[in-house]
Design a protein around this motif. Structure first.
Motif, mmCIF file in Angstrom:
data_model
loop_
_atom_site.group_PDB
_atom_site.id
_atom_site.type_symbol
_atom_site.label_atom_id
_atom_site.label_comp_id
_atom_site.label_asym_id
_atom_site.label_seq_id
_atom_site.Cartn_x
_atom_site.Cartn_y
_atom_site.Cartn_z
ATOM 1 N N SER A 122 123.672 109.374 58.534
ATOM 2 C CA SER A 122 124.306 110.017 57.375
ATOM 3 C C SER A 122 125.565 110.771 57.796
ATOM 4 C CB SER A 122 123.329 110.973 56.695
ATOM 5 O OG SER A 122 122.979 112.021 57.580
ATOM 6 N N GLY A 123 125.911 110.699 59.078
ATOM 7 C CA GLY A 123 127.064 111.431 59.581
ATOM 8 C C GLY A 123 128.370 110.681 59.496
ATOM 9 N N ARG A 124 128.346 109.495 58.903
ATOM 10 C CA ARG A 124 129.580 108.730 58.746
ATOM 11 C C ARG A 124 130.259 109.130 57.445
ATOM 12 N NH1 ARG A 124 127.921 102.916 58.621
ATOM 13 N NH2 ARG A 124 126.027 103.829 57.830
ATOM 14 N N PRO A 125 131.582 109.296 57.475
ATOM 15 C CA PRO A 125 132.307 109.653 56.243
ATOM 16 C C PRO A 125 132.168 108.576 55.175
ATOM 17 C CG PRO A 125 133.695 109.991 58.170
ATOM 18 C CD PRO A 125 132.458 109.279 58.642
ATOM 19 N N LEU A 126 132.110 109.002 53.928
ATOM 20 C CA LEU A 126 132.004 108.087 52.796
ATOM 21 C C LEU A 126 133.372 107.702 52.247
ATOM 22 C CD1 LEU A 126 129.093 109.916 50.929
ATOM 23 C CD2 LEU A 126 128.930 107.929 52.441
ATOM 24 N N ILE A 127 134.443 108.248 52.838
ATOM 25 C CA ILE A 127 135.797 107.910 52.436
ATOM 26 C C ILE A 127 136.474 107.160 53.572
ATOM 27 C CG2 ILE A 127 136.021 109.814 50.801
ATOM 28 C CD1 ILE A 127 137.573 111.365 52.947
ATOM 29 N N THR A 128 137.521 106.411 53.248
ATOM 30 C CA THR A 128 138.164 105.583 54.264
ATOM 31 C C THR A 128 139.246 106.325 55.030
ATOM 32 O OG1 THR A 128 139.660 104.705 52.587
ATOM 33 C CG2 THR A 128 137.680 103.428 53.065
ATOM 34 N N GLU A 129 140.035 107.149 54.368
ATOM 35 C CA GLU A 129 141.143 107.851 55.012
ATOM 36 C C GLU A 129 140.667 109.206 55.538
ATOM 37 O OE1 GLU A 129 144.270 106.722 55.561
ATOM 38 O OE2 GLU A 129 143.579 104.805 54.738
ATOM 39 N N THR A 130 140.412 109.284 56.847
ATOM 40 C CA THR A 130 139.946 110.539 57.433
ATOM 41 C C THR A 130 140.877 111.048 58.529
ATOM 42 O OG1 THR A 130 138.573 109.356 59.026
ATOM 43 C CG2 THR A 130 137.520 110.009 56.954
ATOM 44 N N ALA A 131 142.004 110.383 58.724
ATOM 45 C CA ALA A 131 142.929 110.774 59.793
ATOM 46 C C ALA A 131 143.461 112.182 59.538
ATOM 47 C CB ALA A 131 144.084 109.784 59.865
ATOM 48 N N GLY A 132 143.294 113.040 60.520
ATOM 49 C CA GLY A 132 143.807 114.407 60.438
ATOM 50 C C GLY A 132 142.966 115.352 59.600
ATOM 51 N N LEU A 133 141.809 114.921 59.151
ATOM 52 C CA LEU A 133 140.949 115.767 58.314
ATOM 53 C C LEU A 133 139.786 116.321 59.131
ATOM 54 C CD1 LEU A 133 140.642 113.591 55.077
ATOM 55 C CD2 LEU A 133 142.168 115.521 55.470
ATOM 56 N N GLY A 134 139.427 117.559 58.875
ATOM 57 C CA GLY A 134 138.241 118.144 59.476
ATOM 58 C C GLY A 134 137.020 117.773 58.659
ATOM 59 N N ALA A 135 135.864 118.159 59.147
ATOM 60 C CA ALA A 135 134.610 117.811 58.468
ATOM 61 C C ALA A 135 134.544 118.411 57.062
ATOM 62 C CB ALA A 135 133.417 118.264 59.300
ATOM 63 N N ALA A 136 135.002 119.656 56.898
ATOM 64 C CA ALA A 136 134.972 120.288 55.572
ATOM 65 C C ALA A 136 135.928 119.577 54.621
ATOM 66 C CB ALA A 136 135.324 121.765 55.676
ATOM 67 N N ASP A 137 137.085 119.159 55.118
ATOM 68 C CA ASP A 137 138.038 118.423 54.280
ATOM 69 C C ASP A 137 137.450 117.089 53.838
ATOM 70 O OD1 ASP A 137 140.028 120.407 54.562
ATOM 71 O OD2 ASP A 137 140.646 119.541 56.485
ATOM 72 N N ILE A 138 136.785 116.420 54.754
ATOM 73 C CA ILE A 138 136.147 115.138 54.425
ATOM 74 C C ILE A 138 135.092 115.351 53.350
ATOM 75 C CG2 ILE A 138 134.657 113.296 55.318
ATOM 76 C CD1 ILE A 138 136.155 113.637 58.015
ATOM 77 N N ALA A 139 134.274 116.386 53.515
ATOM 78 C CA ALA A 139 133.221 116.668 52.535
ATOM 79 C C ALA A 139 133.821 116.964 51.162
ATOM 80 C CB ALA A 139 132.367 117.843 53.012
ATOM 81 N N LEU A 140 134.904 117.731 51.115
ATOM 82 C CA LEU A 140 135.553 118.034 49.832
ATOM 83 C C LEU A 140 136.117 116.768 49.192
ATOM 84 C CD1 LEU A 140 137.373 121.378 50.609
ATOM 85 C CD2 LEU A 140 135.640 121.011 48.865
ATOM 86 N N HIS A 141 136.743 115.922 49.978
ATOM 87 C CA HIS A 141 137.281 114.665 49.442
ATOM 88 C C HIS A 141 136.163 113.759 48.936
ATOM 89 C CE1 HIS A 141 141.617 114.768 50.099
ATOM 90 N NE2 HIS A 141 141.347 115.524 51.160
ATOM 91 N N GLU A 142 135.023 113.766 49.597
ATOM 92 C CA GLU A 142 133.890 112.961 49.130
ATOM 93 C C GLU A 142 133.431 113.420 47.750
ATOM 94 O OE1 GLU A 142 131.935 111.706 53.430
ATOM 95 O OE2 GLU A 142 131.073 113.392 52.312
ATOM 96 N N ILE A 143 133.450 114.722 47.525
ATOM 97 C CA ILE A 143 133.058 115.250 46.212
ATOM 98 C C ILE A 143 134.119 114.909 45.169
ATOM 99 C CG2 ILE A 143 132.667 117.365 44.891
ATOM 100 C CD1 ILE A 143 131.367 118.491 47.447
ATOM 101 N N ILE A 144 135.388 115.100 45.529
ATOM 102 C CA ILE A 144 136.480 114.815 44.600
ATOM 103 C C ILE A 144 136.471 113.348 44.182
ATOM 104 C CG2 ILE A 144 139.003 114.639 44.434
ATOM 105 C CD1 ILE A 144 139.078 117.180 46.257
ATOM 106 N N GLU A 145 136.242 112.465 45.133
ATOM 107 C CA GLU A 145 136.235 111.028 44.841
ATOM 108 C C GLU A 145 134.881 110.546 44.323
ATOM 109 O OE1 GLU A 145 137.769 108.794 48.144
ATOM 110 O OE2 GLU A 145 139.540 110.077 48.307
ATOM 111 N N GLU A 146 133.993 111.486 44.020
ATOM 112 C CA GLU A 146 132.675 111.217 43.442
ATOM 113 C C GLU A 146 131.828 110.290 44.306
ATOM 114 O OE1 GLU A 146 133.263 110.034 39.364
ATOM 115 O OE2 GLU A 146 133.990 112.018 38.824
#
Length: 67
Positions: free
Chosen positions: A19-43
């Motif tokens: 479950s530790g793999r990002p659910l979004i494709t563009e993660t370059a330059g993003l921290g874990a919290a940023d990735i989590a926020l983008h996952e919520i934004i992109e539903e």
């Protein structure tokens, strides 16, 4: 609610398990919290609020006998 959701997802992302793999494709330059926020934004993630203590039916209280 949002802080708790993000914190839990950050722990999952940092653990590196299945479950530790990002659910979004563009993660370059993003921290874990940023990735989590983008996952919520992109539903890609959702949540369900549980019934709060205020909304639950109160259990009847026993009256104390005075001595």
């Amino acid at each position: 609610v949002l802080v708790n959701l993000i914190a839990r997802r950050v722990r999952q992302l940092n653990s590196g398990g299945g479950s530790g793999r990002p659910l979004i494709t563009e993660t370059a330059g993003l921290g874990a919290a940023d990735i989590a926020l983008h996952e919520i934004i992109e539903e890609k993630m959702s949540w369900q609020l549980l019934e709060s203590a205020d909304q639950k039916a109160e259990a009847p209280t026993k009256k104390r006998k005075r001595s």
